[in-house]
Design an enzyme around this catalytic site. Structure first.
Site, PDB file in Angstrom:
ATOM      1  N   THR A 130       6.725 -60.744  63.279  1.00 36.38           N
ATOM      2  CA  THR A 130       5.806 -60.226  62.265  1.00 36.38           C
ATOM      3  C   THR A 130       5.286 -58.864  62.681  1.00 36.38           C
ATOM      4  O   THR A 130       5.186 -58.550  63.874  1.00 36.38           O
ATOM      5  CB  THR A 130       4.561 -61.115  62.116  1.00 36.38           C
ATOM      6  OG1 THR A 130       3.847 -61.120  63.372  1.00 36.38           O
ATOM      7  CG2 THR A 130       4.923 -62.524  61.716  1.00 36.38           C
ATOM      8  N   ASP A 131       4.937 -58.067  61.694  1.00 38.00           N
ATOM      9  CA  ASP A 131       4.059 -56.953  62.011  1.00 38.00           C
ATOM     10  C   ASP A 131       2.723 -57.577  62.430  1.00 38.00           C
ATOM     11  O   ASP A 131       2.463 -58.759  62.193  1.00 38.00           O
ATOM     12  CB  ASP A 131       3.891 -56.008  60.810  1.00 38.00           C
ATOM     13  CG  ASP A 131       3.450 -54.608  61.262  1.00 38.00           C
ATOM     14  OD1 ASP A 131       2.878 -54.478  62.370  1.00 38.00           O
ATOM     15  OD2 ASP A 131       3.666 -53.645  60.503  1.00 38.00           O
ATOM     16  N   TRP A 132       1.885 -56.773  63.063  1.00 38.52           N
ATOM     17  CA  TRP A 132       0.681 -57.320  63.690  1.00 38.52           C
ATOM     18  C   TRP A 132      -0.296 -57.859  62.640  1.00 38.52           C
ATOM     19  O   TRP A 132      -0.880 -57.084  61.881  1.00 38.52           O
ATOM     20  CB  TRP A 132       0.060 -56.239  64.574  1.00 38.52           C
ATOM     21  CG  TRP A 132       0.542 -56.330  65.995  1.00 38.52           C
ATOM     22  CD1 TRP A 132      -0.256 -56.351  67.122  1.00 38.52           C
ATOM     23  CD2 TRP A 132       1.888 -56.449  66.467  1.00 38.52           C
ATOM     24  NE1 TRP A 132       0.546 -56.491  68.244  1.00 38.52           N
ATOM     25  CE2 TRP A 132       1.844 -56.555  67.884  1.00 38.52           C
ATOM     26  CE3 TRP A 132       3.151 -56.527  65.868  1.00 38.52           C
ATOM     27  CZ2 TRP A 132       2.992 -56.703  68.683  1.00 38.52           C
ATOM     28  CZ3 TRP A 132       4.289 -56.669  66.649  1.00 38.52           C
ATOM     29  CH2 TRP A 132       4.197 -56.756  68.029  1.00 38.52           C
TER      30      TRP A 132
END
Ligand SMILES: *[C@@H]1O[C@H](CO)[C@@H](O)[C@H](O)[C@H]1NC(C)=O
Ligand SMILES: *[C@@H]1O[C@H](CO)[C@@H](O)[C@H](O)[C@H]1NC(C)=O
Ligand SMILES: *[C@@H]1O[C@H](CO)[C@@H](O)[C@H](O)[C@H]1NC(C)=O
Length: 744
Positions: A267-269
């Site tokens: 995932t992106d953060w």
């Protein structure tokens, strides 16, 4: 589910073998893909499966779950498993070096690398980045960037990627990944997918149609997968109302089945929104593991519970772990002696040579009336503008964290994709050193004050004015710009400064440091402005690179990787306030200008030189056949998609007086049997360095893919029959030779 499982299974046929049939196919449609033995991924999968057999569910969940925001030394960290020698994985930004390091090189941003159109320099940049990442003790670097692609010129993070053209971006992605991974570092292709703006990026839905998705936005990710990229980062936005990190169509069907991606999706953060749906849709790693408040842990114990309660099949967790471990083995990171983490270790080596080369060769000369450049030992020069000297941006000032300011010389945009400079060569300092060595007197006006600039310029042989435009990631607002740019004007009243200087000097040279296109009309209208030097984002070697070009040590050889319009309204894309329907489809940037018959100020691919190039002898050799690609899926897609089916050559002669390099570009026009397609699409380029009088041959290797369109009804890449138009030239509009390629 938008896609029949029969079609998905057909696409995922040998040589990738499904180790277990779709378990609970109706509900999850998840299969395990096993790359064949003998390929790099096949070998890595063998090791990963052997290791997997030794792991408990708790071990597995620890490998796929971040330990939490700010809970480890890197921006992302996972739990170690000592019995298989697996470390706490360290993941760190970003695409142009090592974020938060005080000992690493500030490489040029992607857009500058692309502007060189030099795949050797781009590969070397990737390798040097990889070496510094590794020597710092990081396992996974969060780059390179193919999304945003840059369809909207105001998009805040466009500069982190390469070009609005997917063909150019795809090749740059592949070379960067080859470079990074050649030294044993895992690269991450991001942000997947349809993440084209900062505004509302964490709530908006991007609703692109299937053909646009494949031909524009997924295209460079396919190159990344073909280059064996270890990981792909899913983005913050929604896709057709489903969060990107839990969208089964783009994660499983497109990326893993159609593109045959054997690595892992992270995932992106804080881009994850669910425990079960993300797992079953195809997410493999949760980052950073908690939200930025340190709670809301969606995997970790929650994933264990979901497996124990039967909501997530344990085979899916095994698939996640296999992919993550395989990427680690693929990079050879299981070998003894991986460096320990230190964000202060000096890892720069001689890598600044690459920064200077890209900063220099990415400079695009837009205008050069009367050959005012290169400079011919003027008696006096005025250097004007706050962007000529070091300010908070270039000095890593604490008030400008993540480069969230535009004070002084500009070398990169802002956000998580920015790094510290180990040093910064300001334009004024380099100009002053060079000029003084030749007895030229230099006067500095180091503000954007118009009357000071005008008076400094008065009576000087030449006045060099510096202007900027900046953008970045949306968590920082700079001068009212919340990531995306509010407009396409030069910042700090740059137009007024140039106008004032032009009022007192007849030989004005404008140097632009910018994240992307700005509107130059007011500057162009001034006859005193003899030259415009588009110096882009040069990073730490700014002044040195500029002086190399201004004094003619090298001829400029960069070409624009986006269109500079006469008016913001000439672009057909905007930062949207709600969802984005991507209604412009394939027609972005030059493809739109060509289609709509709009004359840009400076077209895609444009750039002047100090010499001239003549194009001759177009030759076309083709074995291309119409019809769908039918090859077995390998990393990147059907294997035959990447086979060469035509070779096109042209001779290029340096017909001027000095050495220079030309970027010859090939554009294809699809036959009328294809569905509506942009008038011209870049499908080849070659950069040749030639001495005066020398002739070289530019060779364009055309792959089956380069002649194909995505056929939405058959869900296949298809080569249309008929005659393809071939246009070869010095830009997308300066076409020198034309021909055709017939496909039956
Ligand atoms: C979004 O939905 C439309 C309509 O169902 C479909 O045609 C399109 O392919 C979908 N796009 C993506 C990216 O899933
Ligand atoms: C610009 O400089 C002049 C002369 O030094 C000064 O009078 C004027 O106030 C300055 N303008 C601004 C906007 O700072
Ligand atoms: C340039 O190329 C053309 C053919 O494309 C040729 O006719 C012409 O003579 C060449 N000119 C020079 C100066 O080499």
């Amino acid at each position: 589910m938008r896609y029949t499982s029969a079609a998905a299974l057909a696409i995922a046929a040998a040589p990738f073998v499904r180790a277990d049939s779709y378990m609970n196919a109706e509900k999850w449609s998840i299969g395990k893909v096993v790359p064949p033995a003998g390929t790099p991924w096949g070998v890595a999968y063998g090791k990963a499966q052997a290791a997997l057999a030794k792991l408990t569910l708790q071990d597995k969940v620890g490998i796929v779950s971040g330990v939490g925001w700010n809970q480890g030394p890197c921006v992302g960290n996972t739990s170690p498993v000592s019995k298989i020698g697996y470390p706490s994985l360290c993941l760190q930004d970003g695409p142009l070096g090592v974020r938060f390091s005080s000992g690493s090189t500030a490489f040029t941003p992607g857009v500058q690398a692309a502007s060189t159109w030099d795949l050797n320099l781009i590969r070397e940049r990737g390798q040097f980045i990889g070496q510094e990442v590794r020597d710092t003790g990081i396992h996974v670097t969060l780059g390179p960037v193919a999304g945003p692609l840059g369809k909207t010129p105001q998009g805040g993070r466009n500069w982190e990627g390469f070009s609005v053209d997917p063909y150019l971006t795809g090749l740059a992605m592949a070379q960067t990944i080859n470079g990074i991974q050649s030294v044993g570092v895992q690269a991450t292709a991001k942000h997947y997918i349809l993440n084209e703006q900062e505004r509302n990026r964490e709530s908006m839905s991007s609703n692109a149609d299937d053909r646009t998705l494949h031909e524009l936005y997924a295209w460079p990710f396919a190159d990344a997968v073909q280059a064996n990229v270890a990981s792909v980062m899913c983005s913050y936005n929604k896709i057709n109302t489903t969060w990107a990190c839990e969208d089964q169509y783009t994660l499983q069907t497109l990326l893993k089945d159609q593109l045959g991606f054997p690595g892992y999706v992270m995932t992106d953060w804080n881009a994850q929104h669910s425990t079960v749906q993300a797992a079953t849709a195809g997410l493999d790693m949760s980052m950073p593991g908690t939200d930025f408040n340190g709670n809301n842990r969606l995997w970790g114990p929650a994933l264990t519970n979901a497996v124990n309660s039967g909501q997530v099949p344990s085979s899916r967790v095994d698939d996640m772990v296999t992919r993550i471990l395989a990427a680690w083995y693929l990079a050879g990171q299981d070998a003894a002696g991986y460096p320990s983490l230190s964000l202060s270790r000096n890892v720069q080596g001689t890598h600044k040579t690459n920064v200077r080369s890209i900063a220099r060769d990415g400079i695009v000369l837009l205008k050069n009336d009367g050959n005012i450049l290169p400079l011919k030992k003027p008696a006096s020069i005025a250097v004007i503008g706050s962007a000529a000297i070091i300010g908070a941006h270039a000095s890593n000032s604490g008030s400008c964290g993540d480069k969230g300011c535009d004070n002084g010389a500009l070398g990169m945009g802002w956000g998580s994709g920015a790094v510290n400079y180990p040093y910064f060569v300001a334009p004024y300092d380099a100009i002053n050193t060079r000029a003084t060595s030749q007895g030229t007197k230099v006067t500095l006006s180091n503000t954007d004050n118009t009357s000071s600039g005008a008076s400094a310029a008065s009576g000087k042989d030449v006045a060099i004015v510096f202007i900027t435009a900046d953008s970045g990631e949306g968590y920082i607002t700079v001068e009212g710009n919340a990531g995306d740019r509010n407009d396409l004007n030069a910042w700090h009243n740059g137009n007024a400064l140039v106008q004032a200087v032009a009022g007192s000097n007849q030989n004005v040279i404008v140097v632009v440091h910018s994240v992307g296109a700005i509107i130059l009309e007011q500057i162009i209208a001034l006859p005193q402005v003899k030259a415009i030097v588009w110096a882009g984002l040069p990073s730490q070697e700014s002044g040195n690179a500029l002086v190399d070009v201004l004094w003619g040590d090298v001829s400029p050889s960069g070409k624009l990787v986006y269109t500079i319009a006469k008016s913001p309204n000439d672009y057909n894309t905007r930062i949207t306030s709600g969802d984005d329907s991507f209604s412009e489809g394939l027609f972005i940037d030059y493809k739109h200008f060509d289609d709509a018959g709009i004359t840009p100020r400076y077209e895609f691919g444009f750039g002047l030189s100090y010499t001239k190039f003549n194009y001759s002898r177009l030759s076309v050799l083709s074995t291309a056949k119409s019809g769908p690609a039918t090859g077995a899926v390998v990393p990147g897609g059907p294997s035959d998609l990447f086979q060469n089916v035509a070779t096109i050559t042209v001779d290029i002669t340096n017909s001027g007086a000095v050495t220079g390099a030309e970027v010859a570009q090939l554009y294809l026009t699809y036959p009328s049997s294809a569905p509506r397609t942009p008038p011209k699409q870049l499908r080849g380029f070659a950069k040749l360095s030639l001495t005066a009088g020398q002739t070289g041959t530019a060779t364009f290797n055309i792959r089956r893919r380069d002649l194909s369109y995505w056929d939405t009804s058959s869900q296949k890449w298809v080569v249309p029959s008929g005659s393809f138009g071939i246009s070869v030239g010095a830009s997308s509009r300066d076409i020198r030779l034309t021909g055709s390629l017939s496909v039956s």
